[in-house]
Scaffold this active site. Structure first.
Site, mmCIF file in Angstrom:
data_model
loop_
_atom_site.group_PDB
_atom_site.id
_atom_site.type_symbol
_atom_site.label_atom_id
_atom_site.label_comp_id
_atom_site.label_asym_id
_atom_site.label_seq_id
_atom_site.Cartn_x
_atom_site.Cartn_y
_atom_site.Cartn_z
ATOM 1 N N GLU A 35 0.921 -1.056 0.241
ATOM 2 C CA GLU A 35 -0.271 0.343 0.194
ATOM 3 C C GLU A 35 0.701 1.102 0.036
ATOM 4 O O GLU A 35 1.998 0.993 0.816
ATOM 5 C CB GLU A 35 -0.435 0.173 1.267
ATOM 6 C CG GLU A 35 -0.493 0.270 2.581
ATOM 7 C CD GLU A 35 0.321 1.097 3.784
ATOM 8 O OE1 GLU A 35 -0.335 2.225 2.523
ATOM 9 O OE2 GLU A 35 0.701 0.905 4.062
ATOM 10 N N PHE A 36 0.059 2.509 -0.740
ATOM 11 C CA PHE A 36 0.888 3.672 -0.616
ATOM 12 C C PHE A 36 0.564 4.522 -0.132
ATOM 13 O O PHE A 36 -0.127 6.181 -0.984
ATOM 14 C CB PHE A 36 1.602 3.780 -1.628
ATOM 15 C CG PHE A 36 2.595 2.920 -2.769
ATOM 16 C CD1 PHE A 36 4.195 3.433 -1.938
ATOM 17 C CD2 PHE A 36 2.255 2.165 -3.533
ATOM 18 C CE1 PHE A 36 4.625 1.800 -2.439
ATOM 19 C CE2 PHE A 36 2.784 0.572 -3.872
ATOM 20 C CZ PHE A 36 4.092 1.011 -3.772
ATOM 21 N N ASN B 279 9.135 5.080 0.609
ATOM 22 C CA ASN B 279 9.358 5.189 1.724
ATOM 23 C C ASN B 279 11.067 6.120 2.474
ATOM 24 O O ASN B 279 11.092 6.834 3.026
ATOM 25 C CB ASN B 279 9.015 3.974 2.644
ATOM 26 C CG ASN B 279 7.517 4.615 3.217
ATOM 27 O OD1 ASN B 279 7.038 4.648 2.665
ATOM 28 N ND2 ASN B 279 6.842 3.322 4.154
ATOM 29 N N LEU C 58 9.293 18.297 0.580
ATOM 30 C CA LEU C 58 10.403 19.667 1.099
ATOM 31 C C LEU C 58 10.223 19.920 1.560
ATOM 32 O O LEU C 58 10.622 20.882 1.604
ATOM 33 C CB LEU C 58 11.739 19.750 -0.597
ATOM 34 C CG LEU C 58 12.596 19.016 -1.464
ATOM 35 C CD1 LEU C 58 12.983 19.069 -2.626
ATOM 36 C CD2 LEU C 58 13.649 18.640 -0.297
ATOM 37 N N GLY D 276 10.731 20.671 8.641
ATOM 38 C CA GLY D 276 9.584 20.609 9.485
ATOM 39 C C GLY D 276 11.200 20.165 11.005
ATOM 40 O O GLY D 276 12.069 20.781 11.202
ATOM 41 N N CYS E 265 4.706 4.657 9.592
ATOM 42 C CA CYS E 265 5.624 4.072 8.603
ATOM 43 C C CYS E 265 7.194 4.507 8.546
ATOM 44 O O CYS E 265 7.749 3.565 8.807
ATOM 45 C CB CYS E 265 5.174 4.739 7.519
ATOM 46 S SG CYS E 265 3.031 3.710 7.601
#
Ligand code: UDX
Length: 428
Positions: A148-149, A205, A247, A250, A257
């Site tokens: 899954e994405f 990921n 990008l 933060g 994940c």
């Protein structure tokens, strides 16, 4: 005519997958081991915050195409496809713990219809399709990897409008049968071998985490040389080879994940004889980032947080989810608490402090209560509504006019005009 499908596990991935497959016209039965959860879901009550999911669950129940049962073995007897959507938590050595998936495979093996296809949806180490096949003990059942994405918060939309569908199987016919389940989606579909499909998930990921760590590292450089990271990213993003997605600087990446999958890939590579130094660096930059934000907050209150009151806006690992798992905000808060800070936090998706991860944090339901008397306001999650909050009211209530904006979200000029000191990420 829809296919008959069972989903084992009704977490974020399983529930979204089940509700979306029912929406596509399939007949779906979802199994879980928690009786209260099965009962609530059967009434159409969705326990997680996920845009559009409530509606799809209710639509599925009303159409008769979506139901919920207790226990995997009760779901699989009459179905042709079984999705395994179970947790693969990080084990003590960093590798993914496959025991939930292995146990479920052993349980359902004897109950499967002849010729059924078992689909690994969870993120599983390379070689897991074979492990599941062994546990099933069914020569007539194929195991297919179909990662899954789905991003939390936009999982329904990601499912229904995917960038791609990846299917890994040694059996072309089984792979095509799974591909046909998504026929309504018009997404590019890649059919490959199981090891490649499993690797695609980890690689995707890890690459996304690399982009974020890269921009957070660049933000540190920007601070040192007096550049503005927002402008730097804008300038980079025009280059089509780079793009501007993922990008956004933060407080570091978190969630259910990226942390576990990046550690797992380091371990997978190591076990296969490759030292993935680049990915270790990506993880190290992320850990540093938590520390850098904690340091900014410390500096904003004069060099020591001991006895200081820190107001926090944002607890979840990102906006538009209520998920606190591996949240950078919580990591940073606990670093500060260990140094003697008192923390008052507001998050639109967190209504009280009952979650054990919030131990010691005062959770309030009003953003202005959070800042009352505080020595600094730290913005740690990028909820859009924070931009609309009344900064004059904040100025009137806060004890010390200091803001650390770890998401570069608030109106910097307006804050400065109100007399605040402002520290963002990669810009001051
Ligand atoms: C991720 C993948 O995006 C998804 O494809 C996969 O299937 C599951 O893992 P998710 O964990 O929901 O999805 O979160 P995501 O939106 O990717 O964000 C992960 C973390 O990175 C968050 O902490 C987020 O705040 C942070 N992030 C993301 C940034 O700091 N900057 C960005 O530009 C993007």
């Amino acid at each position: 005519m829809g296919s008959n499908i069972a989903i084992i596990g009704t977490g974020y991935v399983g529930l979204t997958t089940g509700a979306c497959l029912a929406h596509l016209g399939h007949n779906v039965v979802c199994a879980d081991v928690v009786p209260e959860k099965v009962e609530a879901l059967s009434r159409g009550e969705v326990p997680i915050l996920e845009a559009g999911l409530d509606e799809l669950v209710i639509e599925g129940i009303e159409s008769g195409r979506l139901s919920f049962v207790l226990g995997a073995t009760n779901a699989v007897a009459d179905v042709d496809f079984i999705y395994l959507c179970l947790p693969t938590p990080q084990g003590a050595d960093g590798a993914a713990d496959l025991s939930f998936i292995q146990d479920a495979a052993a349980d359902i093996g004897p109950h499967l219809k002849a010729g059924a296809v078992v689909i690994n949806k969870s993120t599983v180490p390379v070689g897991s399709a074979n492990e599941v096949a062994k546990k099933l003990e069914r020569a007539d059942v194929h195991v297919v990897s179909n990662p899954e994405f789905l991003r939390e918060g936009t999982a329904v939309s990601d499912f229904l409008h995917p960038d791609r569908v990846v299917i890994g199987s040694d059996d072309r016919v089984a792979a095509q049968r799974v591909a046909d389940l998504y026929a309504g989606l018009e997404a590019p579909t890649l059919i490959t071998d199981p090891a490649s499909a499993e690797t695609i998930k980890y690689a995707s990921n890890a690459f996304l985490a690399t982009k974020i760590s890269f921009v957070n590292a660049m933000a540190a450089v920007c601070e040192a040389v007096g550049a503005d990271v927002n402008d730097v990213v804008a300038g980079m993003g025009f280059d089509k080879r780079i793009g501007s997605a993922f990008l956004v600087p933060g407080p570091g990446w978190g969630g259910s994940c990226f942390p576990k999958d990046s550690h797992a890939l380091v371990r997978i590579a190591e076990n296969a004889g490759y030292q993935f130094g680049l990915l270790r660096g990506v993880i190290a930059v992320n850990e540093e980032q938590f520390g850098r934000v904690a340091k900014k907050i410390t500096q904003a209150v004069g060099g020591s947080v001991e006895g200081k009151c820190i107001a926090v806006w944002g607890l979840t690992f990102k906006a538009r989810t209520d998920d606190l798992r591996d949240s950078p905000a919580i990591n940073i808060i606990h670093r500060l608490r260990e140094l003697g800070a008192q923390v008052k936090a507001y998050d639109p998706a967190v209504l009280d402090g009952s979650d054990s991860r919030l131990a010691g944090i005062e959770v309030v339901t009003d953003p202005y209560d959070a800042v009352a008397g505080a020595d600094v306001l730290a913005v740690l999650t990028e909820w859009d509504e924070f931009k609309t909050f009344d900064l004059e009211q904040v100025a009137g209530k806060i004890g010390n006019k200091a803001v650390v904006d770890a998401r570069n979200l608030l109106d910097r000029e307006a804050l400065k005009a109100l007399g605040f000191s402002y520290d963002g990420i990669g810009r001051s």
